[in-house]
Design a protein around this motif. Structure first.
Motif, mmCIF file in Angstrom:
data_model
loop_
_atom_site.group_PDB
_atom_site.id
_atom_site.type_symbol
_atom_site.label_atom_id
_atom_site.label_comp_id
_atom_site.label_asym_id
_atom_site.label_seq_id
_atom_site.Cartn_x
_atom_site.Cartn_y
_atom_site.Cartn_z
ATOM 1 N N PRO A 82 0.760 -1.377 -0.212
ATOM 2 C CA PRO A 82 -0.178 -0.149 0.145
ATOM 3 C C PRO A 82 0.966 1.385 0.201
ATOM 4 O O PRO A 82 1.516 0.894 0.185
ATOM 5 C CB PRO A 82 -0.879 0.312 1.252
ATOM 6 N N LEU A 83 -0.046 2.065 -0.587
ATOM 7 C CA LEU A 83 1.094 3.773 -0.210
ATOM 8 C C LEU A 83 0.409 4.157 0.538
ATOM 9 O O LEU A 83 -1.153 4.215 1.368
ATOM 10 C CB LEU A 83 0.822 4.768 -1.415
ATOM 11 N N PRO A 84 1.188 5.538 1.678
ATOM 12 C CA PRO A 84 0.672 5.613 2.286
ATOM 13 C C PRO A 84 -0.861 7.045 2.456
ATOM 14 O O PRO A 84 -0.589 7.038 1.378
ATOM 15 C CB PRO A 84 1.469 6.973 3.114
ATOM 16 N N ASP A 85 -1.120 7.454 3.354
ATOM 17 C CA ASP A 85 -2.447 8.069 2.798
ATOM 18 C C ASP A 85 -1.966 9.217 3.252
ATOM 19 O O ASP A 85 -0.552 9.903 4.124
ATOM 20 C CB ASP A 85 -3.578 8.155 3.975
ATOM 21 N N GLY A 86 -1.839 10.462 2.851
ATOM 22 C CA GLY A 86 -1.756 11.751 2.367
ATOM 23 C C GLY A 86 -2.369 12.804 1.908
ATOM 24 O O GLY A 86 -3.948 12.539 2.380
ATOM 25 N N PRO A 87 -1.859 14.103 2.577
ATOM 26 C CA PRO A 87 -2.570 14.820 2.674
ATOM 27 C C PRO A 87 -2.225 16.032 0.819
ATOM 28 O O PRO A 87 -1.952 15.587 -0.150
ATOM 29 C CB PRO A 87 -1.931 15.777 3.425
ATOM 30 N N PRO A 88 -3.430 17.010 0.901
ATOM 31 C CA PRO A 88 -3.685 16.856 -0.065
ATOM 32 C C PRO A 88 -2.401 18.723 -1.031
ATOM 33 O O PRO A 88 -1.936 18.415 -0.029
ATOM 34 C CB PRO A 88 -5.060 17.977 -0.365
ATOM 35 N N ALA A 89 -2.462 18.442 -1.788
ATOM 36 C CA ALA A 89 -1.009 20.080 -2.121
ATOM 37 C C ALA A 89 -1.822 21.098 -1.387
ATOM 38 O O ALA A 89 -3.123 20.668 -1.588
ATOM 39 C CB ALA A 89 -0.838 20.015 -3.818
ATOM 40 N N PRO A 90 -1.212 22.322 -1.378
ATOM 41 C CA PRO A 90 -1.413 23.374 -0.599
ATOM 42 C C PRO A 90 -2.559 24.151 -1.970
ATOM 43 O O PRO A 90 -1.593 24.048 -3.081
ATOM 44 C CB PRO A 90 -0.984 24.346 0.023
ATOM 45 N N LYS A 91 -2.695 25.547 -1.579
ATOM 46 C CA LYS A 91 -2.948 25.810 -2.703
ATOM 47 C C LYS A 91 -2.128 26.558 -3.372
ATOM 48 O O LYS A 91 -1.446 27.345 -2.395
ATOM 49 C CB LYS A 91 -4.677 26.976 -2.406
ATOM 50 N N PRO A 92 -2.533 26.694 -4.905
ATOM 51 C CA PRO A 92 -0.828 26.997 -5.416
ATOM 52 C C PRO A 92 -0.404 28.494 -5.055
ATOM 53 O O PRO A 92 -2.368 29.707 -5.416
ATOM 54 C CB PRO A 92 -1.592 27.049 -6.979
ATOM 55 N N LEU A 93 0.467 28.946 -5.340
ATOM 56 C CA LEU A 93 0.920 30.227 -4.964
ATOM 57 C C LEU A 93 1.413 30.991 -6.695
ATOM 58 O O LEU A 93 2.722 30.360 -6.872
ATOM 59 C CB LEU A 93 2.037 30.151 -3.791
ATOM 60 N N GLY A 94 0.420 32.482 -7.105
ATOM 61 C CA GLY A 94 1.303 32.611 -8.163
ATOM 62 C C GLY A 94 1.271 32.223 -9.090
ATOM 63 O O GLY A 94 0.189 30.648 -9.596
ATOM 64 N N GLN A 95 1.154 31.927 -10.018
ATOM 65 C CA GLN A 95 0.798 32.256 -12.143
ATOM 66 C C GLN A 95 2.100 31.307 -12.709
ATOM 67 O O GLN A 95 2.864 31.113 -12.038
ATOM 68 C CB GLN A 95 0.431 33.258 -12.141
ATOM 69 N N GLY A 96 1.593 29.449 -13.193
ATOM 70 C CA GLY A 96 2.579 28.926 -13.511
ATOM 71 C C GLY A 96 3.399 28.678 -14.843
ATOM 72 O O GLY A 96 4.245 27.939 -14.969
ATOM 73 N N ASP A 97 3.247 30.105 -15.513
ATOM 74 C CA ASP A 97 3.809 30.478 -16.919
ATOM 75 C C ASP A 97 5.014 30.755 -17.500
ATOM 76 O O ASP A 97 5.794 30.769 -17.975
ATOM 77 C CB ASP A 97 3.276 30.735 -17.670
ATOM 78 N N HIS A 98 4.917 31.151 -15.632
ATOM 79 C CA HIS A 98 7.088 31.753 -15.112
ATOM 80 C C HIS A 98 7.967 32.865 -16.334
ATOM 81 O O HIS A 98 8.774 32.846 -16.184
ATOM 82 C CB HIS A 98 8.166 30.509 -15.299
#
Length: 573
Positions: free
Chosen positions: A329-345
C-alpha cells in the motif's frame, strides 16, 4: 439483450442487468481480440517497428511507397502526422477521408520531457526547422516543439541530428506514454519543494520505447511538479504527481489520476495517496499498466483513462493499483496546498543560486527555426546553456547573471520573444489550427495573433485595472488541444451561421474555466451560454466587450472566472 453477469476479475467494471453485454475491450476482462481497426493494426505489428521501414524503405521510395496502415497509424509512434493539404476549407473536414485531407508532408513532434533543453539541443531543432521544415516551428502546451513541411525522405538525417544531441521523437504521438510534463523551473526555483527531474528521467529512461507499454487504449499523459505554483496543468493529465509535505514522511507527491479534456472534459482526482520520490517510477508504471490492462478499447471515444476512473471511482482505482500492481500500500497523504502565483513563469525571476531566469512569450506559440537558433545564440551570449519550454507555450532562459538580465530582455524583444508581454499576449494560446491540422475546422494562430494585437491597442491602457492575464485559448476543432474548457475565454472552432444566414468559420465560447496553476482558488471547467458564438475574425471584438463588462461589474478583486460564472447571460453576450 442484457443479462446479469458477475465481474470476472477484481477491479473490473461491474456489469448489471441494465448494462449491455458488448465487451469494452479490456484486456484482463475481455481478452485481447481486437474490436476495431485501430486495435487490429496495433496487434498486427508494434508501432515502434515502423522506424526501420521509414529508414530502409519509405525514405528511399518517397511518400508513394508508404503502406497506408503505417502512414495513418504507426507513423505516430515516431512523432509523425501527415499535415493538411492547403486549400481545403473547414466545411470539408468531416466529409473527406484522411487520405483526401492530407498532404505529402508531415508534422514532426520533438519530444522534450520536463521541458528541459540545452542551447545545443535548441540550436539543432532550429537548424532542422530551417533546413527541412521551411523555417516553421510551434511551441505546444505539452512542452514539445512541432515542425512542419517535413518529408519522409529527410527523416533518417533528422533523427541522426536529434539523437546526436540526446533528443528524440520516440512515442511523441500515438497510443503510448506521451511526453512527461515537468516544472519548467525544476532544480533552479528558490521556492520549489522538490526537484522532480530525477523522477522524470527514471520514467523516461526506463519506459519510453518499452514495447510492453507501446499498445495502450489511447494516449497517456503525465505531469510532475515540485513547484508551489503547480505549473504543469496536473488536473488534466492521466497521471500527475504534485509536490506535498507529509507530516510523517517528509516531501513527496500527491497522486492524481484520470484528467483529460477533449469533447468530454473531466478533471483528474486525487487518490489520497502519498508517493515518496523513490516510488514515483513504480507508481507511474502501475497506473499506466492499469490503463493498458483495464482501459476501454472498443470505442476510441471512450478509450481514455478518465472513463475508467469515472466507472471505478478513486477508491477502487487505488485498491487495484496497490494490490495488483504495487504489491504494497501507499500511505495516505494530505492534499497539496493551494497554488501560489501563476505557473507560466513569464518575466524575470531570481534563482536559488542567485542568478536569474527569464521567461518570455512568443505570440500564440508560433516561432520559427530562425527564432530558435537566435534564442540559442542569445542565451549563450549571456552566459546560459539551458532553456526550458512550458505548458503555456512559453520559453525560459536560465542561469543569467544579474548584470546581463536587461541586455537579455532587450535581445529577446528583438527576436520576437517578450519577457514583459502585454496581459493579452501572455494569456493567449492557440492550437495548430486549419493551417496544418487535418481535424481542424477553423484557423487559429493567425486569428489569435490578430486578436492579441487588437486587444493591446484597444485595452492596453486598462492593463493596470485588469491586473492579471485574462486567458484566451483558441482551438480549431472540439478536441481542446488548446485547453478551451479551462480558459477564462475558451474558443472552440466550428462552422457558425452569421447574421446574413451564411455558414462561416467561427467559435463556440466557453467562459470562466481555469486550473489551479492559473492563480485560481481551484480548478474548474468553463460555462457555455446557449447560442453564444463569435465569427473567426471577431475574437478581439468579443473579448473587448466581455472584458469591459467584467471591469464594470466585478466586485472588489473578483477574478474574471468567478465573475463569468455568476454573471447573467446578458452580460456575457
Amino acid at each position: 439483450m442484457t443479462i446479469e453477469q458477475p465481474t470476472p476479475i477484481r477491479g473490473a467494471r461491474t456489469r448489471t442487468a441494465r448494462t449491455p453485454t458488448k465487451p469494452h475491450g479490456q484486456w484482463l476482462v475481455d481478452g485481447r481480440e481486437p474490436l476495431n481497426a485501430n486495435e487490429e493494426f496495433k496487434l498486427a505489428d508494434d508501432g515502434l517497428n515502423v522506424r526501420e521501414r521509414i529508414e530502409t524503405i519509405y525514405a528511399k521510395g518517397g511518400f508513394a511507397s508508404i503502406d497506408p496502415t503505417d502512414l495513418h497509424g504507426r507513423f505516430r509512434w515516431w512523432g509523425l502526422y501527415t499535415q493538411r493539404k492547403p486549400g481545403i476549407d473547414g466545411g470539408r473536414t468531416a466529409q473527406l477521408e484522411p487520405h483526401e485531407l492530407e498532404d505529402e508532408y508531415f508534422m514532426l513532434r520533438v519530444r522534450i520531457d520536463g521541458g528541459q533543453l540545452t542551447t545545443q539541443q535548441l540550436r539543432v531543432i532550429g537548424e532542422i526547422s530551417t533546413e527541412f521544415g521551411r523555417d516553421t516551428a510551434d511551441l505546444t502546451d505539452r512542452q514539445n516543439i512541432q515542425l512542419h513541411w517535413v518529408q519522409v525522405e529527410d527523416m533518417p538525417e533528422i533523427w541522426r541530428r536529434l539523437e546526436a544531441v540526446g533528443l528524440s521523437t520516440t512515442e511523441a504521438c500515438g497510443d503510448v506514454p506521451r511526453v512527461v510534463l515537468g516544472s519548467p523551473v525544476a532544480g533552479i526555483a528558490a521556492d520549489e519543494l522538490i526537484d522532480p527531474t530525477p523522477q522524470i528521467r527514471e520514467i523516461t529512461d526506463r519506459f519510453i520505447g518499452d514495447d510492453t507499454l507501446a499498445n495502450l487504449p489511447r494516449k497517456f499523459k503525465s505531469a510532475m511538479t515540485g513547484h508551489p505554483s503547480q505549473d504543469v496543468v496536473h488536473e488534466i493529465n492521466d497521471v500527475a504527481f504534485v509536490a506535498v509535505e507529509h507530516p510523517e514522511h517528509g516531501i513527496g507527491y500527491d497522486l492524481w489520476v484520470g484528467g483529460a479534456l477533449s469533447t468530454v472534459p473531466r478533471l483528474g482526482e486525487r487518490l489520497g495517496a502519498f508517493v515518496a520520490p523513490e516510488r514515483v517510477s513504480e507508481v507511474w508504471h502501475g497506473v499506466i499498466q492499469i490503463f493498458r490492462d483495464y482501459g476501454y478499447r472498443r470505442l476510441r471515444n471512450k478509450a481514455r483513462l478518465k472513463f475508467l476512473l469515472a466507472d471505478w471511482g478513486p477508491e477502487r482505482f487505488r485498491e487495484v493499483l496497490e494490490t495488483e500492481y504495487l504489491g504494497s500500500p501507499l500511505p495516505d497523504g494530505p492534499p497539496a496546498p493551494k497554488p501560489l502565483g501563476q505557473g507560466d513563469h513569464v518575466g524575470v525571476h531570481r534563482q536559488k543560486d542567485g542568478r536569474f531566469y527569464v521567461g518570455a512569450a512568443a505570440v500564440v506559440g508560433r516561432v520559427s527555426g530562425t527564432i530558435l537558433t537566435g534564442l540559442a545564440d542569445l542565451a549563450e551570449a549571456h552566459g546560459s546553456e539551458r532553456v526550458r519550454t512550458t505548458p503555456y507555450q512559453k520559453l525560459l532562459v536560465l542561469d543569467v547573471a544579474e548584470d546581463r538580465v536587461n541586455s537579455l530582455v532587450e535581445g529577446l524583444d528583438r527576436i520576437g520573444l517578450a519577457a514583459r508581454p502585454s496581459l493579452f499576449r501572455r494569456g493567449t494560446i492557440a492550437c495548430t489550427g486549419i493551417e496544418y491540422c487535418k481535424l481542424a475546422i477553423v484557423e487559429t494562430k493567425v486569428n489569435a495573433a490578430d486578436a492579441v494585437r487588437q486587444l493591446e491597442e484597444r485595452l492596453g491602457e486598462l492593463e493596470p485595472e485588469i491586473g492579471r492575464p485574462v486567458t484566451i485559448h483558441v482551438n480549431g476543432c472540439p478536441n481542446s488541444c488548446a485547453r478551451i474548457q479551462v480558459a477564462d475565454i475558451g474558443l472552440k472552432g466550428q462552422l457558425i451561421t452569421n447574421a446574413a444566414g451564411e455558414q462561416v468559420p467561427g467559435y463556440q465560447v466557453h467562459l470562466g474555466g481555469g486550473l489551479a496553476s492559473q492563480d485560481r482558488e481551484e480548478a474548474g471547467l468553463g460555462r457555455t451560454v446557449r447560442g453564444l458564438k463569435v465569427e473567426a475574425d471577431g475574437i478581439a471584438d468579443y473579448a473587448e466587450r466581455v472584458i469591459r463588462r467584467y471591469l464594470a461589474d466585478r466586485e472588489d478583486a473578483e477574478t474574471f472566472a468567478v465573475w463569468a460564472h455568476r454573471a447573467e447571460e446578458e452580460a456575457l453576450q
